[in-house]
Design a protein around this motif. Structure first.
Motif, PDB file in Angstrom:
ATOM      1  N   VAL B  74      19.183   0.700 -36.583  1.00 54.82           N
ATOM      2  CA  VAL B  74      18.067   1.152 -36.082  1.00 54.82           C
ATOM      3  C   VAL B  74      17.822   0.352 -34.804  1.00 54.82           C
ATOM      4  O   VAL B  74      17.554   0.772 -33.802  1.00 54.82           O
ATOM      5  CB  VAL B  74      16.875   1.277 -36.580  1.00 54.82           C
ATOM      6  CG1 VAL B  74      15.527   1.966 -35.944  1.00 54.82           C
ATOM      7  CG2 VAL B  74      16.801   2.079 -38.161  1.00 54.82           C
ATOM      8  N   GLY B  75      17.840  -1.044 -34.900  1.00 56.46           N
ATOM      9  CA  GLY B  75      17.786  -2.189 -34.016  1.00 56.46           C
ATOM     10  C   GLY B  75      18.519  -1.778 -32.729  1.00 56.46           C
ATOM     11  O   GLY B  75      18.103  -1.969 -31.601  1.00 56.46           O
ATOM     12  N   LEU B  78      17.109   1.011 -30.778  1.00 56.38           N
ATOM     13  CA  LEU B  78      15.768   0.561 -30.081  1.00 56.38           C
ATOM     14  C   LEU B  78      15.953  -0.217 -29.073  1.00 56.38           C
ATOM     15  O   LEU B  78      15.220  -0.403 -28.034  1.00 56.38           O
ATOM     16  CB  LEU B  78      15.043   0.030 -31.230  1.00 56.38           C
ATOM     17  CG  LEU B  78      13.369  -0.451 -30.974  1.00 56.38           C
ATOM     18  CD1 LEU B  78      12.675   0.488 -30.346  1.00 56.38           C
ATOM     19  CD2 LEU B  78      13.024  -1.292 -32.391  1.00 56.38           C
ATOM     20  N   GLU B  79      16.793  -1.480 -29.116  1.00 55.96           N
ATOM     21  CA  GLU B  79      17.181  -2.334 -28.048  1.00 55.96           C
ATOM     22  C   GLU B  79      17.293  -1.659 -26.788  1.00 55.96           C
ATOM     23  O   GLU B  79      16.934  -1.959 -25.862  1.00 55.96           O
ATOM     24  CB  GLU B  79      18.373  -3.052 -28.262  1.00 55.96           C
ATOM     25  CG  GLU B  79      17.990  -4.677 -28.630  1.00 55.96           C
ATOM     26  CD  GLU B  79      19.519  -5.116 -29.244  1.00 55.96           C
ATOM     27  OE1 GLU B  79      20.600  -5.180 -28.736  1.00 55.96           O
ATOM     28  OE2 GLU B  79      19.312  -6.006 -30.139  1.00 55.96           O
ATOM     29  N   GLU B  82      14.265  -0.184 -25.310  1.00 59.77           N
ATOM     30  CA  GLU B  82      13.326  -1.247 -24.734  1.00 59.77           C
ATOM     31  C   GLU B  82      13.890  -1.823 -23.414  1.00 59.77           C
ATOM     32  O   GLU B  82      13.054  -2.158 -22.494  1.00 59.77           O
ATOM     33  CB  GLU B  82      13.350  -2.288 -25.775  1.00 59.77           C
ATOM     34  CG  GLU B  82      12.447  -1.937 -27.165  1.00 59.77           C
ATOM     35  CD  GLU B  82      10.973  -1.605 -26.690  1.00 59.77           C
ATOM     36  OE1 GLU B  82      10.545  -1.564 -25.786  1.00 59.77           O
ATOM     37  OE2 GLU B  82      10.559  -1.453 -27.909  1.00 59.77           O
ATOM     38  N   TYR B 102      22.722   4.488 -24.851  1.00 58.14           N
ATOM     39  CA  TYR B 102      22.176   4.966 -26.224  1.00 58.14           C
ATOM     40  C   TYR B 102      23.188   5.341 -26.896  1.00 58.14           C
ATOM     41  O   TYR B 102      23.481   5.217 -28.096  1.00 58.14           O
ATOM     42  CB  TYR B 102      21.205   5.924 -25.877  1.00 58.14           C
ATOM     43  CG  TYR B 102      20.576   6.558 -27.513  1.00 58.14           C
ATOM     44  CD1 TYR B 102      20.526   5.881 -28.341  1.00 58.14           C
ATOM     45  CD2 TYR B 102      20.437   7.862 -27.255  1.00 58.14           C
ATOM     46  CE1 TYR B 102      20.094   6.401 -29.769  1.00 58.14           C
ATOM     47  CE2 TYR B 102      20.167   8.663 -28.625  1.00 58.14           C
ATOM     48  CZ  TYR B 102      20.011   7.987 -29.594  1.00 58.14           C
ATOM     49  OH  TYR B 102      19.507   8.413 -30.907  1.00 58.14           O
ATOM     50  N   LEU B 134      10.198   0.973 -38.451  1.00 56.29           N
ATOM     51  CA  LEU B 134      10.912   0.611 -37.266  1.00 56.29           C
ATOM     52  C   LEU B 134      11.439   2.200 -36.641  1.00 56.29           C
ATOM     53  O   LEU B 134      11.533   1.934 -35.389  1.00 56.29           O
ATOM     54  CB  LEU B 134      12.439  -0.067 -37.748  1.00 56.29           C
ATOM     55  CG  LEU B 134      13.143  -1.052 -36.849  1.00 56.29           C
ATOM     56  CD1 LEU B 134      12.186  -2.111 -36.163  1.00 56.29           C
ATOM     57  CD2 LEU B 134      14.340  -1.791 -37.733  1.00 56.29           C
ATOM     58  N   ARG B 135      11.762   2.921 -37.409  1.00 54.06           N
ATOM     59  CA  ARG B 135      12.076   4.327 -37.155  1.00 54.06           C
ATOM     60  C   ARG B 135      10.974   4.791 -36.165  1.00 54.06           C
ATOM     61  O   ARG B 135      11.230   5.742 -35.154  1.00 54.06           O
ATOM     62  CB  ARG B 135      12.518   5.066 -38.131  1.00 54.06           C
ATOM     63  CG  ARG B 135      13.924   5.243 -38.462  1.00 54.06           C
ATOM     64  CD  ARG B 135      14.288   6.398 -39.412  1.00 54.06           C
ATOM     65  NE  ARG B 135      13.424   6.536 -40.697  1.00 54.06           N
ATOM     66  CZ  ARG B 135      13.808   6.142 -41.752  1.00 54.06           C
ATOM     67  NH1 ARG B 135      14.797   5.036 -41.818  1.00 54.06           N
ATOM     68  NH2 ARG B 135      12.980   6.241 -42.651  1.00 54.06           N
ATOM     69  N   ASN B 137       8.575   3.366 -34.395  1.00 55.30           N
ATOM     70  CA  ASN B 137       8.667   2.801 -33.365  1.00 55.30           C
ATOM     71  C   ASN B 137       9.612   3.469 -32.442  1.00 55.30           C
ATOM     72  O   ASN B 137       9.464   3.664 -31.239  1.00 55.30           O
ATOM     73  CB  ASN B 137       8.996   1.428 -33.305  1.00 55.30           C
ATOM     74  CG  ASN B 137       7.763   0.690 -33.819  1.00 55.30           C
ATOM     75  OD1 ASN B 137       6.623   1.140 -34.059  1.00 55.30           O
ATOM     76  ND2 ASN B 137       7.744  -0.665 -34.127  1.00 55.30           N
ATOM     77  N   PHE B 138      10.965   3.349 -32.900  1.00 52.73           N
ATOM     78  CA  PHE B 138      11.878   3.986 -32.007  1.00 52.73           C
ATOM     79  C   PHE B 138      11.535   5.548 -31.542  1.00 52.73           C
ATOM     80  O   PHE B 138      11.784   5.592 -30.311  1.00 52.73           O
ATOM     81  CB  PHE B 138      13.324   4.051 -32.837  1.00 52.73           C
ATOM     82  CG  PHE B 138      14.357   4.548 -32.086  1.00 52.73           C
ATOM     83  CD1 PHE B 138      14.874   3.979 -30.987  1.00 52.73           C
ATOM     84  CD2 PHE B 138      15.037   5.824 -32.627  1.00 52.73           C
ATOM     85  CE1 PHE B 138      15.986   4.912 -30.231  1.00 52.73           C
ATOM     86  CE2 PHE B 138      16.116   6.740 -31.913  1.00 52.73           C
ATOM     87  CZ  PHE B 138      16.466   6.127 -31.078  1.00 52.73           C
ATOM     88  N   ARG B 141       8.760   5.299 -28.904  1.00 53.72           N
ATOM     89  CA  ARG B 141       9.436   4.545 -27.739  1.00 53.72           C
ATOM     90  C   ARG B 141      10.482   5.585 -26.944  1.00 53.72           C
ATOM     91  O   ARG B 141      10.378   5.644 -25.622  1.00 53.72           O
ATOM     92  CB  ARG B 141      10.328   3.245 -27.724  1.00 53.72           C
ATOM     93  CG  ARG B 141       9.355   2.438 -28.427  1.00 53.72           C
ATOM     94  CD  ARG B 141       8.139   1.684 -27.585  1.00 53.72           C
ATOM     95  NE  ARG B 141       8.428   0.843 -26.425  1.00 53.72           N
ATOM     96  CZ  ARG B 141       7.766   0.699 -25.622  1.00 53.72           C
ATOM     97  NH1 ARG B 141       6.556   1.282 -25.360  1.00 53.72           N
ATOM     98  NH2 ARG B 141       7.999  -0.516 -24.565  1.00 53.72           N
TER      99      ARG B 141
END
Lengths: 209, 209
Positions: B74-75, B78-79, B82, B102, B134-135, B137-138, B141
């Protein structure tokens, strides 16, 4: 007498079908909620108020339940493609008719499809091969339908294979996030997803290359 | 003396990082190939030519490995979101720049993302909550990025939330079917997926409602 016999034999078949359907339903709920390896046949039996031997006798083993759940998942989507292809050559409206039916089939079998994706590595090897073949057939049929339907509507897809995977991914992903208790009814999601998928393919009347 | 100390302490950190990275890599390969429940820590140790206590000491338990693999999956996506959002207000070209990055992030962490999807029910409850957050948030965003980037480019999305899920589904699905040994290089897939996703959103300049 002959009639009496037929009635008796139909009832037997109906009882057997009911037992199978209820067993499959209970296993689907449990595998979906807890995962396959965290669910025992005793859990499934307890859910139905029966014993484990009842399940062995009427359905089979835990791997038999898993593969049947997965078959129903892929099968429901495959059925919709076959139904549309059986109607004859696609016309310009075929995609607009097909996509909501496909989305509905996926939502109706949301748990089966999620289990199919998650538990691939827990299938017996012969079941994994069978399902890989079924998925391969499904992808080939959906790519064929997409190619023909787009041709009939005057769109050229740059890569029907990747487009087919993108559409199947966009729709199947809903099995992980969609909840009937959320913001959207199944009908809302179906309407929105249909527009999104149609936008994805119809755009190509302008951007052919 | 102070320099000598610093060098020593850096080497220790480097060795610890190497051990973690290699342990994580071996576990990722095995969980991906065989599934989490079919893999033992002994399997991971054997793959690295070490013992199970080595893994306990340097990394932790099997659930610790699983959650870290999922975090990386996931990170990585997400990175990328961001990074683009940190550049300031999106412009009309933002989506065209973001999508290939992506897709590349997803392909680079293909195994992590597949494991994350498959093994959700095998995470410890606290790890499952952490990853759900975390998901979430992703998704928030990516929906924000999509809304701003489409506004900057003059497209109106009828439902940014469902569109975000459709795009994430189309791209993430490739973790199940894409093989670098197949017809397409990672670059080919990235190019095609970018066109498909752009078609999906840019069509809305004509079909706003």
């Amino acid at each position: 007498m002959a009639d009496g016999k037929r009635t008796k034999s139909n009832l037997r078949a109906e009882v057997a079908a009911l037992k199978r359907e209820r067993t499959l339903g209970a296993a689907t709920d449990l595998f979906y909620e807890k995962g396959y390896t965290n669910t025992t046949l005793d859990d499934v039996a307890a859910q139905l108020g029966v014993t484990k031997p009842f399940i062995y006798t009427n359905f089979g083993s835990k791997p038999d339940l898993l593969v049947e759940i997965c078959r129903v998942g892929v099968g429901s989507a495959l059925e919709e493609v076959e139904r549309v292809l059986a109607l004859g050559e696609p016309d310009p409206q075929t995609l607009r008719r097909f996509i909501p039916r496909y989305v509905d089939a996926v939502l109706r079998r949301q748990k089966n499809i999620a289990i199919n994706i998650r538990e691939e590595k827990n299938l017996l090897p012969e079941h994994a091969s069978e399902l890989a073949e079924l998925r391969h057939n499904f992808m080939a049929r959906i790519e064929l339908l997409l190619t023909k339907a787009c041709a009939a509507a005057g769109y050229k897809l740059p890569d029907p294979n990747v487009t087919a995977f993108a559409i199947v991914g966009a729709v199947s992903w809903s099995t992980f996030w969609y909840s009937p208790q959320g913001r959207l009814s199944a009908q809302d999601l179906s309407d929105r997803m249909t527009e999104i998928v149609l936008n994805l393919v119809t755009h190509n009347d302008r951007t052919t290359r």
